[in-house]
Design a protein around this motif. Structure first.
Motif: not given
Ligand code: MG
Length: 256
Positions: A4-5, A7-8, A2, A252
Protein backbone atom coordinates in the motif's frame (compact mmCIF):
# COMPACT_ATOMS: atom_id res chain seq x y z
CA UNK A 1 7.57 -0.57 2.60
CA UNK A 2 4.23 -2.31 2.34
CA UNK A 3 2.44 -2.77 -1.01
CA UNK A 4 0.00 0.00 0.00
CA UNK A 5 2.86 2.39 0.79
CA UNK A 6 4.48 1.47 -2.53
CA UNK A 7 1.25 2.22 -4.40
CA UNK A 8 0.92 5.57 -2.65
CA UNK A 9 4.53 6.52 -3.52
CA UNK A 10 4.11 5.66 -7.19
CA UNK A 11 0.76 7.42 -7.42
CA UNK A 12 1.98 10.59 -5.71
CA UNK A 13 3.80 12.23 -8.64
CA UNK A 14 3.18 10.13 -11.78
CA UNK A 15 4.54 12.75 -14.22
CA UNK A 16 7.89 12.56 -12.44
CA UNK A 17 7.94 8.80 -12.02
CA UNK A 18 10.01 6.41 -14.12
CA UNK A 19 8.81 2.82 -13.89
CA UNK A 20 10.99 -0.05 -15.09
CA UNK A 21 10.07 -3.70 -15.01
CA UNK A 22 11.74 -6.99 -15.82
CA UNK A 23 9.73 -9.46 -17.93
CA UNK A 24 10.16 -13.14 -16.89
CA UNK A 25 9.10 -13.83 -13.32
CA UNK A 26 8.04 -10.23 -12.79
CA UNK A 27 5.53 -9.37 -15.53
CA UNK A 28 5.21 -12.90 -16.87
CA UNK A 29 4.88 -16.13 -14.83
CA UNK A 30 7.79 -18.58 -15.16
CA UNK A 31 6.78 -21.58 -17.28
CA UNK A 32 8.59 -24.82 -18.12
CA UNK A 33 8.96 -23.89 -21.81
CA UNK A 34 10.42 -20.37 -21.98
CA UNK A 35 8.98 -19.94 -25.49
CA UNK A 36 5.49 -20.12 -23.95
CA UNK A 37 5.96 -17.28 -21.43
CA UNK A 38 3.28 -14.59 -21.72
CA UNK A 39 2.56 -11.48 -19.62
CA UNK A 40 0.13 -11.97 -16.73
CA UNK A 41 -3.42 -11.17 -17.89
CA UNK A 42 -4.06 -7.44 -17.65
CA UNK A 43 -0.40 -6.50 -17.08
CA UNK A 44 0.26 -5.13 -20.54
CA UNK A 45 -2.92 -3.05 -20.73
CA UNK A 46 -2.18 -1.56 -17.32
CA UNK A 47 1.42 -0.70 -18.26
CA UNK A 48 0.30 0.84 -21.55
CA UNK A 49 -2.22 2.98 -19.67
CA UNK A 50 0.57 4.25 -17.40
CA UNK A 51 2.72 5.41 -20.35
CA UNK A 52 0.65 8.56 -20.91
CA UNK A 53 0.68 9.47 -17.22
CA UNK A 54 4.20 8.53 -16.12
CA UNK A 55 7.57 10.08 -16.95
CA UNK A 56 8.74 6.82 -18.51
CA UNK A 57 7.58 3.20 -18.63
CA UNK A 58 9.93 0.52 -19.94
CA UNK A 59 10.46 -3.23 -19.87
CA UNK A 60 14.09 -4.29 -19.32
CA UNK A 61 14.74 -7.93 -20.17
CA UNK A 62 17.31 -10.51 -21.16
CA UNK A 63 14.94 -11.73 -23.88
CA UNK A 64 15.58 -10.84 -27.50
CA UNK A 65 13.56 -8.00 -28.99
CA UNK A 66 12.04 -10.40 -31.53
CA UNK A 67 10.31 -12.18 -28.62
CA UNK A 68 9.11 -9.12 -26.68
CA UNK A 69 8.14 -6.90 -29.62
CA UNK A 70 4.83 -8.62 -30.48
CA UNK A 71 3.86 -8.99 -26.79
CA UNK A 72 4.14 -5.31 -25.81
CA UNK A 73 2.44 -2.35 -27.54
CA UNK A 74 4.72 0.29 -29.07
CA UNK A 75 3.89 2.81 -26.35
CA UNK A 76 5.98 0.76 -23.91
CA UNK A 77 9.73 1.11 -24.46
CA UNK A 78 11.82 -2.08 -24.42
CA UNK A 79 15.45 -2.81 -23.62
CA UNK A 80 15.99 -6.39 -24.82
CA UNK A 81 19.08 -8.58 -24.36
CA UNK A 82 19.96 -6.31 -21.41
CA UNK A 83 20.01 -3.29 -23.74
CA UNK A 84 21.88 -4.71 -26.72
CA UNK A 85 18.58 -4.37 -28.61
CA UNK A 86 16.10 -1.58 -27.91
CA UNK A 87 12.70 -0.36 -29.04
CA UNK A 88 12.22 3.28 -28.10
CA UNK A 89 9.18 5.23 -29.31
CA UNK A 90 8.38 2.22 -31.46
CA UNK A 91 11.73 2.41 -33.30
CA UNK A 92 14.10 -0.58 -33.21
CA UNK A 93 17.81 0.00 -32.65
CA UNK A 94 20.87 -2.06 -31.81
CA UNK A 95 23.86 -1.21 -29.63
CA UNK A 96 26.61 -0.03 -32.01
CA UNK A 97 29.25 -2.30 -30.43
CA UNK A 98 27.05 -5.38 -30.59
CA UNK A 99 26.64 -6.21 -34.28
CA UNK A 100 30.08 -7.73 -34.91
CA UNK A 101 29.42 -10.31 -32.18
CA UNK A 102 26.62 -12.00 -34.16
CA UNK A 103 28.89 -14.52 -35.95
CA UNK A 104 30.68 -15.32 -32.67
CA UNK A 105 27.35 -16.01 -30.97
CA UNK A 106 26.19 -18.19 -33.88
CA UNK A 107 29.35 -20.29 -33.64
CA UNK A 108 28.88 -20.48 -29.86
CA UNK A 109 25.32 -21.81 -30.31
CA UNK A 110 26.63 -24.55 -32.60
CA UNK A 111 29.31 -25.42 -30.03
CA UNK A 112 26.68 -25.61 -27.25
CA UNK A 113 24.47 -27.91 -29.30
CA UNK A 114 27.46 -30.19 -29.96
CA UNK A 115 28.98 -30.20 -26.48
CA UNK A 116 25.73 -30.54 -24.55
CA UNK A 117 24.04 -33.07 -26.85
CA UNK A 118 24.57 -35.84 -24.28
CA UNK A 119 22.34 -34.11 -21.71
CA UNK A 120 18.66 -34.67 -22.55
CA UNK A 121 16.41 -31.87 -21.29
CA UNK A 122 19.07 -29.20 -21.69
CA UNK A 123 17.89 -26.62 -24.22
CA UNK A 124 20.09 -24.19 -26.11
CA UNK A 125 18.34 -20.94 -26.93
CA UNK A 126 20.27 -18.78 -29.41
CA UNK A 127 19.17 -15.14 -29.10
CA UNK A 128 21.21 -13.58 -31.89
CA UNK A 129 23.40 -11.33 -29.75
CA UNK A 130 23.37 -13.63 -26.73
CA UNK A 131 22.81 -17.26 -25.85
CA UNK A 132 20.91 -18.95 -23.02
CA UNK A 133 21.26 -22.58 -22.01
CA UNK A 134 18.37 -23.85 -19.87
CA UNK A 135 18.62 -26.78 -17.45
CA UNK A 136 15.22 -26.36 -15.73
CA UNK A 137 14.14 -29.74 -17.16
CA UNK A 138 17.53 -31.38 -16.51
CA UNK A 139 18.74 -30.27 -13.05
CA UNK A 140 21.36 -33.03 -12.94
CA UNK A 141 23.07 -31.42 -15.94
CA UNK A 142 23.51 -28.04 -14.21
CA UNK A 143 27.21 -28.60 -13.42
CA UNK A 144 28.01 -29.72 -16.95
CA UNK A 145 26.21 -26.69 -18.42
CA UNK A 146 27.96 -24.25 -16.11
CA UNK A 147 31.37 -25.83 -16.84
CA UNK A 148 30.73 -25.56 -20.58
CA UNK A 149 29.56 -21.93 -20.26
CA UNK A 150 32.60 -20.91 -18.22
CA UNK A 151 35.06 -22.48 -20.65
CA UNK A 152 33.29 -21.51 -23.88
CA UNK A 153 32.77 -17.95 -22.64
CA UNK A 154 36.39 -17.50 -21.56
CA UNK A 155 37.63 -18.80 -24.93
CA UNK A 156 35.63 -16.17 -26.84
CA UNK A 157 35.85 -13.27 -24.39
CA UNK A 158 32.15 -13.51 -23.49
CA UNK A 159 30.55 -12.74 -20.13
CA UNK A 160 28.50 -15.48 -18.42
CA UNK A 161 25.47 -14.46 -16.33
CA UNK A 162 23.53 -16.79 -14.08
CA UNK A 163 19.73 -16.84 -14.07
CA UNK A 164 16.99 -19.15 -12.84
CA UNK A 165 17.88 -22.69 -13.97
CA UNK A 166 19.91 -21.30 -16.85
CA UNK A 167 23.13 -19.59 -17.81
CA UNK A 168 23.58 -16.84 -20.38
CA UNK A 169 26.59 -15.72 -22.37
CA UNK A 170 26.88 -12.12 -23.55
CA UNK A 171 29.25 -10.03 -25.65
CA UNK A 172 31.48 -7.79 -23.49
CA UNK A 173 29.49 -4.61 -24.19
CA UNK A 174 29.19 -2.22 -21.24
CA UNK A 175 25.42 -2.12 -20.97
CA UNK A 176 23.08 -3.84 -18.52
CA UNK A 177 19.84 -3.18 -16.66
CA UNK A 178 21.77 -0.92 -14.27
CA UNK A 179 23.17 1.43 -16.92
CA UNK A 180 19.71 1.48 -18.54
CA UNK A 181 17.93 2.45 -15.30
CA UNK A 182 20.47 5.21 -14.70
CA UNK A 183 20.26 6.58 -18.26
CA UNK A 184 16.52 6.19 -18.84
CA UNK A 185 15.51 7.74 -15.50
CA UNK A 186 17.12 11.11 -16.32
CA UNK A 187 14.75 13.88 -15.23
CA UNK A 188 12.58 11.64 -13.05
CA UNK A 189 12.16 12.38 -9.33
CA UNK A 190 10.81 8.93 -8.51
CA UNK A 191 12.33 5.76 -9.95
CA UNK A 192 10.99 2.26 -9.39
CA UNK A 193 12.43 -0.99 -10.68
CA UNK A 194 10.56 -4.30 -10.51
CA UNK A 195 12.60 -7.50 -10.81
CA UNK A 196 12.95 -11.05 -9.57
CA UNK A 197 16.28 -12.58 -10.48
CA UNK A 198 20.08 -12.41 -10.54
CA UNK A 199 20.08 -10.54 -13.88
CA UNK A 200 18.26 -7.71 -12.07
CA UNK A 201 21.03 -7.09 -9.55
CA UNK A 202 22.69 -4.34 -11.66
CA UNK A 203 19.34 -2.52 -11.79
CA UNK A 204 18.71 -2.92 -8.06
CA UNK A 205 22.23 -1.59 -7.42
CA UNK A 206 21.71 1.35 -9.80
CA UNK A 207 18.45 2.23 -8.07
CA UNK A 208 20.28 2.37 -4.74
CA UNK A 209 22.89 4.68 -6.30
CA UNK A 210 20.18 7.01 -7.70
CA UNK A 211 19.31 7.99 -4.13
CA UNK A 212 22.38 10.24 -4.22
CA UNK A 213 20.63 12.39 -6.87
CA UNK A 214 19.15 15.35 -4.97
CA UNK A 215 15.39 15.02 -4.48
CA UNK A 216 15.20 11.60 -6.07
CA UNK A 217 13.33 8.75 -4.50
CA UNK A 218 14.31 5.34 -5.85
CA UNK A 219 12.53 2.10 -4.99
CA UNK A 220 13.42 -1.54 -5.61
CA UNK A 221 10.50 -3.93 -5.84
CA UNK A 222 11.07 -7.68 -5.70
CA UNK A 223 8.60 -10.08 -7.29
CA UNK A 224 9.06 -13.13 -5.09
CA UNK A 225 8.55 -16.80 -5.84
CA UNK A 226 9.74 -20.14 -4.45
CA UNK A 227 12.89 -19.64 -6.54
CA UNK A 228 13.90 -16.17 -5.38
CA UNK A 229 17.71 -16.08 -4.98
CA UNK A 230 18.73 -15.25 -1.40
CA UNK A 231 21.22 -12.59 -2.51
CA UNK A 232 18.56 -10.30 -3.96
CA UNK A 233 16.13 -10.34 -1.03
CA UNK A 234 18.25 -7.83 0.85
CA UNK A 235 18.16 -5.36 -2.06
CA UNK A 236 14.36 -4.96 -2.05
CA UNK A 237 12.44 -2.04 -0.53
CA UNK A 238 9.10 -3.70 -1.22
CA UNK A 239 8.10 -7.26 -1.94
CA UNK A 240 5.20 -8.42 -4.11
CA UNK A 241 3.98 -11.97 -4.59
CA UNK A 242 5.01 -12.65 -8.19
CA UNK A 243 3.55 -11.37 -11.49
CA UNK A 244 -0.03 -11.53 -10.15
CA UNK A 245 0.68 -8.96 -7.43
CA UNK A 246 2.85 -6.83 -9.76
CA UNK A 247 -0.05 -6.76 -12.24
CA UNK A 248 -2.54 -5.88 -9.50
CA UNK A 249 -0.35 -2.92 -8.51
CA UNK A 250 0.00 -1.69 -12.10
CA UNK A 251 -3.76 -2.02 -12.60
CA UNK A 252 -4.53 -0.09 -9.44
CA UNK A 253 -2.19 2.70 -10.61
CA UNK A 254 -3.79 2.70 -14.07
CA UNK A 255 -7.33 2.84 -12.62
CA UNK A 256 -6.72 5.96 -10.54
MG1 MG B 1 13.12 -12.10 -14.37
Amino acid sequence: MTPDELRAQLAARPAGTALFTDFDGTLSPIVADPAQARPYPGAVDALAALVTRFHRVAVLSGRPLAYLDPLLPHAIDIAALYGLEQRVGGVHREHPEAAHWRPVMAELAADAARQLADHPGVTVEPKGLSLTVHFRNAPAAADAVLRWATAAGALRGLHPRGAKASVELHPPVAIDKGTLVTEWSAGADTVAFFGDDLGDIPAFTAVHALRSRPGVQAINVLAVSDETPEEIRGLADAVLDGPAAVTALFRSLADR
